[in-house]
Design an enzyme around this catalytic site. Structure first.
Site, short mmCIF file in Angstrom:
data_model
loop_
_atom_site.label_atom_id
_atom_site.label_comp_id
_atom_site.label_asym_id
_atom_site.label_seq_id
_atom_site.Cartn_x
_atom_site.Cartn_y
_atom_site.Cartn_z
N ASP A 135 -15.70 -27.52 -1.45
CA ASP A 135 -16.61 -26.90 -0.44
C ASP A 135 -16.24 -26.53 0.82
OD1 ASP A 135 -15.90 -29.38 0.62
OD2 ASP A 135 -18.21 -29.95 1.28
N GLN A 136 -14.91 -26.12 0.72
CA GLN A 136 -14.23 -25.64 2.16
C GLN A 136 -14.54 -24.27 2.30
OE1 GLN A 136 -10.11 -26.71 0.78
NE2 GLN A 136 -9.65 -24.77 1.07
N GLY A 162 -4.22 -1.23 -1.38
CA GLY A 162 -3.87 0.19 -2.43
C GLY A 162 -2.99 -0.38 -3.31
N TRP A 164 0.03 1.06 -6.37
CA TRP A 164 0.11 2.12 -7.46
C TRP A 164 -1.22 2.31 -8.02
CZ3 TRP A 164 2.97 6.15 -8.98
CH2 TRP A 164 2.77 6.42 -10.02
N THR A 165 -1.64 1.19 -8.40
CA THR A 165 -3.05 1.11 -9.21
C THR A 165 -4.37 1.54 -8.35
OG1 THR A 165 -2.03 -0.36 -10.77
CG2 THR A 165 -4.33 -0.03 -11.01
N ASP A 200 -1.56 -3.28 6.21
CA ASP A 200 -0.50 -2.29 5.39
C ASP A 200 -1.07 -1.37 4.56
OD1 ASP A 200 2.55 -1.72 4.72
OD2 ASP A 200 1.55 -2.48 2.73
N ASP A 202 -0.45 1.03 1.34
CA ASP A 202 0.15 1.39 0.42
C ASP A 202 -0.49 2.65 -0.49
OD1 ASP A 202 2.04 1.83 -1.51
OD2 ASP A 202 2.01 -0.42 -2.02
N GLU A 204 -0.12 5.82 -2.59
CA GLU A 204 0.76 6.18 -3.58
C GLU A 204 -0.12 7.31 -4.35
OE1 GLU A 204 3.04 3.36 -5.53
OE2 GLU A 204 3.05 1.66 -3.99
N THR A 278 12.68 2.03 -1.18
CA THR A 278 13.76 2.57 -1.54
C THR A 278 14.35 2.07 -2.91
OG1 THR A 278 14.70 1.32 0.32
CG2 THR A 278 14.67 3.76 0.36
N TYR A 279 13.74 2.17 -3.86
CA TYR A 279 13.81 1.67 -5.30
C TYR A 279 13.04 2.42 -6.21
CZ TYR A 279 9.90 -1.20 -3.07
OH TYR A 279 8.71 -1.59 -2.73
N ASP A 280 13.00 2.19 -7.38
CA ASP A 280 12.42 2.83 -8.72
C ASP A 280 12.91 4.27 -8.49
OD1 ASP A 280 11.06 0.50 -9.19
OD2 ASP A 280 9.16 1.15 -8.11
N TRP A 433 10.27 -6.18 -2.69
CA TRP A 433 9.38 -6.56 -3.58
C TRP A 433 9.83 -7.13 -4.68
CZ3 TRP A 433 4.03 -5.78 -3.93
CH2 TRP A 433 3.72 -5.86 -5.28
#
Length: 699
Positions: A135-136, A162, A164-165, A200, A202, A204, A278-280, A433
């Site tokens: 019950d919190q 947000g 990607w999806t 934040d 996001d 995309e 800075t990836y993918d 990530w």
């Protein structure tokens, strides 16, 4: 009620996939706000994303996080409610499902379009963990994050919206003052209700990119700035009342396209910092094996045909943001805690830069993607996999000669080069990530060791260097100009100079001279110079220097012959391919300029060219001109008019209409797209297929 695990996409790409899980919803009451704490005094930020779905089958809970290794935790993701639902029905996405918008009690709520809502109420606020009671007020991941903050008062938590999806409604939200107001007000409500320290975004991506069905418009570039400005206004007002500083950040794309589609300098002035993804840079969407997050440009990648290798690397992505006006201290560099794999890669080069049969058929949770802890346990110099190192790109990779699998990833060594880059550029820190990918804390330990987070925050440097003086030309050839200028001064220190040819950046140097090459003989150019410092501040432009290159040695003034037989060899909805017969020249042809009407479309060295980015079912007229090393340009070729292909639609399918009865499975067209009816209904105005994904599915 039965609920579905809503998140199947990782942070930038649809290639990450998580299967749906059946979950039991739990009803809980509202949450009491925790007392505000002082902002942590951090010299570097270490921002770790925690995805809500980590607490499902991955069995990585908030309690497993070591809060001493990070300064901020971004909780992913909340979504945007629109017409009473959230989610993304786009069939090209990894999870084309929508849900009714719900509160922390998993009760359906009626909120205005553009309201931030929980992404998965059961795991976010409903699931009970050890020490929870039935019950919190708030359970779930969000309560666990608040417990973590109670014992670590310098830790900050940020809700990320947000991903990607779920970026399908950002453009709609940003498009009007009314929806921007709704979103900004809901951001304040969300932070207060669930005790987050910031929000934040996001998105995309603005303007172009992302999933095909996302809302997008050219005005996104300016509207994104307006949206962030409104959020900043509301957060600051709330912070003044609540006695705390609410944070506003974004996750940004690392490509030149993203920089062009956003007002980065204006955004940087609004937000607290920017997490650049800075990836993918490479993955299973292409067949050439390459690196997920190369620090530097490797010319061997371009030679092998890796797409956009010269710009798809960490240094180029970060520099693009700095050149666009983002202060270095506000740029936080993205680091992946996962690798990407390909199958069927030839043994040459130990599998690197090879044409493969496709993405890896195996992975940690999804085919083609490998969490770092899994690589540590099962792949790195184990089970037939050998670790190799690319000393140009500064990244490791694995290759198994038996099964011909190539895996690109980051380890402590490559992360060390990235932290050195962060320091050398004066960046604000590192983002990664995501937390569940580094269960042994190997990479987190490296970030923490290299980027101290307990010092005093240096003041933000907003003072630009002085203007470079006495810019002048000190040397001229047929194809180059050498410039010199007097050094600038700065309150902290000048780190370099940008040299501009007209409005275009020609080169960047650290000294007070520069040679600009590749120019055309006998041509006038105008150059200016701007000084820059480590914080990314740019001086005003120097005096302009106008100089003409000399005529080509030997006095070559003869232009090549005009190209002939210009013709179109292929057309798609967005591109046209041309070919022509080669020109001749008394010395030699060096290339061809292809014109779309009077505008230069592209320059090539061969006798074929593909012009992309065109509109469907539209006529274009092209001509080609040859040129030589002396800068002589031929007359234009014959003109060719070509029409791009039309968007395909299903023949015999009727257009959607108001006040029409539709049955499940029936197809209609609307705005040039085909939709399938999901539920029997009679259509009403406002129920257009693009507006009601609960009734219609894009085909």
């Amino acid at each position: 009620m039965i609920n579905l695990n809503k998140h199947t996409a990782f942070k930038k790409t649809a290639k990450f996939f998580l299967g749906l899980s059946l979950l039991l919803s739990v009803i809980v009451p509202s949450f009491a706000l925790q007392p505000a704490t002082a902002e942590a005094a951090d010299s570097y930020k270490i921002v770790g994303y925690y995805p809500s779905w980590a607490a499902y089958g991955r069995n990585y809970n908030v309690a497993d996080i070591d809060p001493t290794k990070v300064t901020h935790i971004n909780y992913a993701f909340a979504d945007i409610c629109w017409n009473g639902i959230h989610g993304n029905p786009d069939p090209s996405g990894p999870n084309p499902v929508t849900w009714t918008c719900q509160n922390e009690k998993s009760q359906t709520i009626n909120v205005p379009n553009g309201t931030i809502v929980l992404g998965d109420p059961w795991i976010d606020t409903g699931k009970t963990f050890a020490g929870d009671t039935w019950d919190q007020p708030i359970a779930g991941n969000i309560n666990q994050l608040n417990k973590l903050k109670q014992t670590n008062p310098n830790l900050k938590t940020i809700i990320s919206v947000g991903g990607w999806t779920w970026s399908n409604r950002f453009s709609d939200v940003a498009a009007t003052a009314a929806t921007r107001e709704v979103f900004a007000n809901s951001a304040v409500d969300f932070l207060r209700k669930y005790n987050f320290d910031g929000v934040d975004l996001d998105w995309e991506y603005p303007v172009s990119g992302g999933l095909d069905g996302n809302s997008k418009r050219p005005e996104d570039k300016q509207n994104y700035t307006l949206l962030l400005s409104k959020i900043r206004e509301k957060l600051d007002a709330a912070g003044a009342v609540d006695g705390k500083k609410y944070l506003l950040t974004i996750a940004s794309g690392a490509s030149a396209t993203y920089a062009a589609n956003t007002e980065l300098a204006k955004i940087a002035a609004i937000v607290d910092w920017i997490n650049i993804m800075t990836y993918d840079f490479n993955g299973a969407w292409q067949k050439i094996s390459a690196h997920n997050a190369p620090l530097n440009y490797d010319p061997a990648a371009s030679a092998a045909g890796v797409p956009d290798a010269n710009t798809f690397n960490v240094a180029a992505g970060a520099q693009g943001h700095l050149d666009a006006g983002v202060p270095a201290a506000k740029l936080v560099l993205g680091v992946p805690f996962y690798g990407r794999g390909w199958d069927g890669c030839a043994q040459a080069g130990n599998g690197q830069y090879q044409t493969c049969t496709g993405g890896s058929s195996v992975g940690t949770w999804e085919a083609g993607s490998f969490d770092f802890y899994d690589l540590e346990a099962n792949y790195i110099n184990k089970n037939g996999y050998t670790r190799y190192w690319n000393d140009t790109a500064k990244v490791p990779y694995l290759y198994n000669a038996s099964n011909k699998r190539f895996i690109s990833y980051d380890d402590a060594e490559s992360v060390g080069y990235k932290t050195a880059y962060i320091k050398s550029k004066g960046l604000g820190g590192a983002m990664f990530w995501e937390l569940s990918g580094d269960r042994n804390k190997t990479l987190q330990n490296k970030l923490k060791a290299d980027l101290p987070t307990g010092g005093t925050v240096p003041p933000v440097d907003t003072t630009a260097p002085s203007v470079p003086g006495n810019a002048r030309s000190t040397g001229v050839t047929a194809n180059s100009v050498t410039l010199a200028w007097n050094a600038s001064t700065d309150n902290v220190g000048v780190t370099g100079y940008n040299v501009y040819n007209g409005a275009n950046l020609a080169t960047s140097v650290t000294g007070t001279t520069a040679t600009i090459s590749g120019l055309t003989a006998g041509t006038s150019y105008t150059f200016t110079i701007k000084a820059k410092d480590a914080a990314g501040n740019l001086s005003a432009a120097s005096n302009a220097v106008t100089v003409s290159t000399t005529a080509q040695p030997g006095g070559d003034t003869q232009a090549p012959t005009a190209p002939t037989n210009l013709a179109s060899t292929a057309q798609t909805t967005s591109s046209i391919t041309l070919s022509w017969t080669a020109s001749t020249d008394n010395v030699g042809v060096t290339g061809y300029d292809v014109y779309n009407g009077t505008a230069l479309a592209t320059t090539v060295t061969g006798t074929t060219a593909t012009i992309s980015g065109l509109a469907a079912d539209t006529s274009y007229t092209f001509t080609v001109k040859a040129k030589d090393a002396a800068g002589n340009v031929s007359a234009a070729s014959n003109a060719v008019s070509v029409k791009t292909a039309a968007e395909t639609t299903n023949p015999g399918v009727s257009a959607w209409q108001v006040n029409t009865a539709y049955t499940a499975g029936q197809l209609v067209t609307y705005n040039g797209k085909t939709y399938k009816c999901l539920q029997p209904h009679t259509s009403l105005a406002g129920w257009e297929p693009s507006n009601v994904p609960a009734l219609w599915q894009l085909q």
